[in-house]
Design an enzyme around this catalytic site. Structure first.
Site, PDB file in Angstrom:
ATOM      1  N   HIS A  45       4.417 -13.677  -0.061  1.00 18.99           N
ATOM      2  CA  HIS A  45       4.661 -13.669   1.356  1.00 18.99           C
ATOM      3  C   HIS A  45       6.231 -12.976   1.148  1.00 18.99           C
ATOM      4  CE1 HIS A  45       2.710 -17.606   3.107  1.00 18.99           C
ATOM      5  NE2 HIS A  45       1.787 -16.694   2.691  1.00 18.99           N
TER       6      HIS A  45
HETATM    7  C1  FAD Z   1      -3.495 -12.651  -1.639  1.00 21.97           C
HETATM    8  C2  FAD Z   1      -2.789 -13.017  -0.653  1.00 21.97           C
HETATM    9  C3  FAD Z   1      -3.200 -13.935   0.405  1.00 21.97           C
HETATM   10  C4  FAD Z   1      -2.492 -14.024   1.642  1.00 21.97           C
HETATM   11  N1  FAD Z   1      -2.798 -15.147   2.415  1.00 21.97           N
HETATM   12  C5  FAD Z   1      -2.143 -15.270   3.517  1.00 21.97           C
HETATM   13  C6  FAD Z   1      -2.699 -16.496   4.240  1.00 21.97           C
HETATM   14  O1  FAD Z   1      -3.713 -17.057   4.170  1.00 21.97           O
HETATM   15  N2  FAD Z   1      -1.896 -16.713   5.482  1.00 21.97           N
HETATM   16  C7  FAD Z   1      -0.846 -15.961   6.028  1.00 21.97           C
HETATM   17  O2  FAD Z   1      -0.319 -16.056   6.948  1.00 21.97           O
HETATM   18  N3  FAD Z   1      -0.514 -14.955   4.991  1.00 21.97           N
HETATM   19  C8  FAD Z   1      -1.062 -14.666   3.979  1.00 21.97           C
HETATM   20  N4  FAD Z   1      -0.536 -13.753   3.089  1.00 21.97           N
HETATM   21  C9  FAD Z   1       0.835 -12.793   3.392  1.00 21.97           C
HETATM   22  C10 FAD Z   1       0.313 -11.771   4.534  1.00 21.97           C
HETATM   23  O3  FAD Z   1      -0.968 -11.173   4.080  1.00 21.97           O
HETATM   24  C11 FAD Z   1       1.422 -10.700   4.611  1.00 21.97           C
HETATM   25  O4  FAD Z   1       2.613 -11.442   4.826  1.00 21.97           O
HETATM   26  C12 FAD Z   1       1.207 -10.027   5.742  1.00 21.97           C
HETATM   27  O5  FAD Z   1      -0.026  -9.212   5.502  1.00 21.97           O
HETATM   28  C13 FAD Z   1       2.288  -8.749   5.700  1.00 21.97           C
HETATM   29  O6  FAD Z   1       1.914  -7.944   6.754  1.00 21.97           O
HETATM   30  P1  FAD Z   1       2.644  -6.332   6.318  1.00 21.97           P
HETATM   31  O7  FAD Z   1       2.059  -5.401   7.549  1.00 21.97           O
HETATM   32  O8  FAD Z   1       4.040  -6.552   6.108  1.00 21.97           O
HETATM   33  O9  FAD Z   1       1.904  -5.781   5.181  1.00 21.97           O
HETATM   34  P2  FAD Z   1       0.405  -5.582   4.557  1.00 21.97           P
HETATM   35  O10 FAD Z   1      -0.539  -6.389   5.273  1.00 21.97           O
HETATM   36  O11 FAD Z   1       0.452  -5.580   2.964  1.00 21.97           O
HETATM   37  O12 FAD Z   1       0.184  -4.017   5.040  1.00 21.97           O
HETATM   38  C14 FAD Z   1       0.511  -2.684   4.470  1.00 21.97           C
HETATM   39  C15 FAD Z   1      -0.465  -1.823   4.525  1.00 21.97           C
HETATM   40  O13 FAD Z   1      -0.091  -0.608   3.827  1.00 21.97           O
HETATM   41  C16 FAD Z   1      -0.927  -0.321   3.020  1.00 21.97           C
HETATM   42  N5  FAD Z   1      -0.047   0.675   2.073  1.00 21.97           N
HETATM   43  C17 FAD Z   1       0.853   0.259   1.315  1.00 21.97           C
HETATM   44  N6  FAD Z   1       1.449   1.183   0.294  1.00 21.97           N
HETATM   45  C18 FAD Z   1       0.853   2.267   0.925  1.00 21.97           C
HETATM   46  C19 FAD Z   1       1.093   3.611   0.774  1.00 21.97           C
HETATM   47  N7  FAD Z   1       1.867   4.347  -0.301  1.00 21.97           N
HETATM   48  N8  FAD Z   1       0.164   4.657   1.262  1.00 21.97           N
HETATM   49  C20 FAD Z   1      -0.764   4.197   2.463  1.00 21.97           C
HETATM   50  N9  FAD Z   1      -0.971   2.848   2.637  1.00 21.97           N
HETATM   51  C21 FAD Z   1      -0.060   1.888   2.103  1.00 21.97           C
HETATM   52  C22 FAD Z   1      -1.588  -1.291   2.304  1.00 21.97           C
HETATM   53  O14 FAD Z   1      -2.864  -0.902   1.784  1.00 21.97           O
HETATM   54  C23 FAD Z   1      -1.655  -2.074   3.502  1.00 21.97           C
HETATM   55  O15 FAD Z   1      -2.783  -1.833   4.246  1.00 21.97           O
HETATM   56  C24 FAD Z   1      -1.376 -13.453   1.817  1.00 21.97           C
HETATM   57  C25 FAD Z   1      -0.846 -12.130   1.126  1.00 21.97           C
HETATM   58  C26 FAD Z   1      -1.697 -11.876   0.074  1.00 21.97           C
HETATM   59  C27 FAD Z   1      -1.189 -11.025  -1.045  1.00 21.97           C
END
Ligand code: FAD
Length: 407
Positions: free
Chosen positions: A341
């Site tokens: 997280h």
């Molecule tokens: C294994 C796991 C299980 C989880 N389970 C839960 C759960 O059950 N419930 C819950 O509430 N939360 C869960 N989480 C946490 C939740 O998924 C994250 O907190 C949330 O997705 C964060 O959203 P975000 O948009 O900040 O980042 P992300 O969802 O990580 O989105 C970032 C995106 O950017 C892309 N990206 C990264 N770097 C680059 C780059 N250089 N160029 C192009 N694209 C790039 C990635 O591929 C990704 O698609 C989990 C996380 C993980 C890792």
């Protein structure tokens, strides 16, 4: 098992909450998920699928953004790699970075936006000095509280998968065990008064309960970086026994970590230094959580199924009296996991906040036409899981962007 946990919690004086994403988070409840028609409903399914046909949406997959294209302190686009070639995408209005709490700060730092001393050490010209990568938070969970029972509390994965009814129900009616939350059935949120960031109504500890039959094997444990020797000494004895795996999480920790770069090479993964439990208060809060868990385990409902905390000491803590406060303090440091997280590394803050990377409108301080929209902007990690709040950050940003550009 979900029902049993709710009963046990109530017997231990923990209130029940119907909707921990609603008015009352504190208490015990069934686990909630983002589910639609019996299946996990991802952000892609919820937001992108129905927007795919829009003429103003162009998605480029298998593309890895390496740096921003900057003209002075004005963002013009991004550089990205695809199929071994470098490409550039230009923005008509602004660039929105949403690469998550690990990679958004990495991209900013590779582009010269970050802590001046760190960038100078790596030979990256500084465009805008900002505390990018600082303020890293996560939820870290103690997992040394495995509990055995004298009977299985839930069907095993094999029983579910080998039963044709499970599949018929899932595919025909979208009901049955295949639509469930898997082994995670219940959760309880607890408040601990007097701790930093404590606000009445906001829990400081979460206990997540999973019924696992049979217990995880060495292979599964290795996925969580549990070494073979730790598995052999502590967990092997649980093999083929019904167990409850409970994780005791510190919500809103005081400890702060950092994301930083190891070199200028954009394909070198950034370093994640979580620095968990560096603040002793975080250890004390989880210790409080252990005592709460033990009260729930002592309830008549749990005693009826012979619930017993695994009393083989955590490797590294054998010298301490099992179940003493000092034993648990040691176990918390030795046997906890990050829950993925991560957030906080491009912190949002009001004007003049020296720790802020983005403004309340999510604009990067001192840089034009550049926003960060993801979990990295959270000033303080939420007291629940992050997926849903991350969607909300996206929704709020979309509203602000539409409002600004429609002026
Ligand atoms: C294994 C796991 C299980 C989880 N389970 C839960 C759960 O059950 N419930 C819950 O509430 N939360 C869960 N989480 C946490 C939740 O998924 C994250 O907190 C949330 O997705 C964060 O959203 P975000 O948009 O900040 O980042 P992300 O969802 O990580 O989105 C970032 C995106 O950017 C892309 N990206 C990264 N770097 C680059 C780059 N250089 N160029 C192009 N694209 C790039 C990635 O591929 C990704 O698609 C989990 C996380 C993980 C890792």
């Amino acid at each position: 098992m979900g029902r049993l946990i709710l009963r046990a919690a109530e017997e231990a004086g923990v209130p029940l909450t119907r909707d921990y994403n609603g008015a009352q988070q504190t208490g015990a409840a069934r686990v909630q998920t983002t589910t639609f028609q019996g299946a996990r409903w991802s952000a892609n399914a919820a937001y992108l699928r129905e927007a795919r046909a829009r003429p103003n949406l162009f998605l480029r997959t298998r593309s890895f953004v390496t740096r921003l294209v900057l003209e002075g302190v004005r963002a013009r686009g991004v550089r990205y790699e695809r199929g071994g070639h470098e490409h550039v995408a230009y923005a008509t209005r602004e660039v929105i970075l949403s690469a998550g709490a690990v990679n958004s700060p990495a991209i900013l730092m590779h582009s010269g936006i970050g802590p001046a001393d760190h960038l100078q050490q790596l030979g990256i010209p500084v465009v805008q000095p900002l505390p990018v990568g600082h303020n890293l938070m996560d939820h870290t969970a103690l997992i040394a509280t495995s509990t055995t029972t004298n009977q299985s509390l839930a069907p095993s994965v094999a029983e579910i998968m080998l039963n044709p009814k499970s599949h018929v129900n899932y595919f025909k009616k979208r009901t049955g065990p295949l639509t469930s939350t898997g082994t995670f059935e219940a959760v309880s949120f607890h408040e601990i008064e007097g701790t930093s960031f404590h606000v009445p109504g906001w829990p400081d500890v979460e206990i997540l309960y999973a019924s696992v039959t049979p217990a995880p094997t060495a292979k599964t444990a290795s996925l969580f970086r549990i070494t073979r020797s730790t598995y052999d000494r502590m967990l092997r004895q649980l093999e083929s026994k019904p167990i409850i795996l409970s994780g005791i999480w510190r919500l809103r920790p005081k400890s702060r970590g950092r994301i930083y770069l190891l070199d200028r090479n954009t394909s070198t993964p950034p370093q994640i230094d979580l620095n968990a439990f560096s603040d002793p208060e975080d250890v004390e809060v989880v210790l409080d959580g252990v005592r709460t868990y033990q009260k729930i385990l002592a309830s008549p409902s749990f005693q009826k199924v012979g619930a017993r905390l695994l009393d083989t000491p955590v490797p590294g803590c054998e010298q301490l009296l099992f179940d003493s406060d000092d034993y648990w303090r040691c176990a918390i440091r030795q046997f906890s996991l990050p829950i993925y997280h991560q957030c906080g590394t491009c912190k949002m803050g009001p004007p003049g906040d020296p720790t802020a990377v983005v403004t309340p409108e999510l604009k990067v301080v001192g840089v034009e036409r550049l926003r960060v929209v993801d979990a990295s902007i959270m000033p303080l990690v939420t007291s629940g899981h992050l997926q849903f709040p991350s969607y909300m950050i996206g929704e709020k940003a979309a509203d602000m962007i539409k409002q600004e550009h429609s002026k």
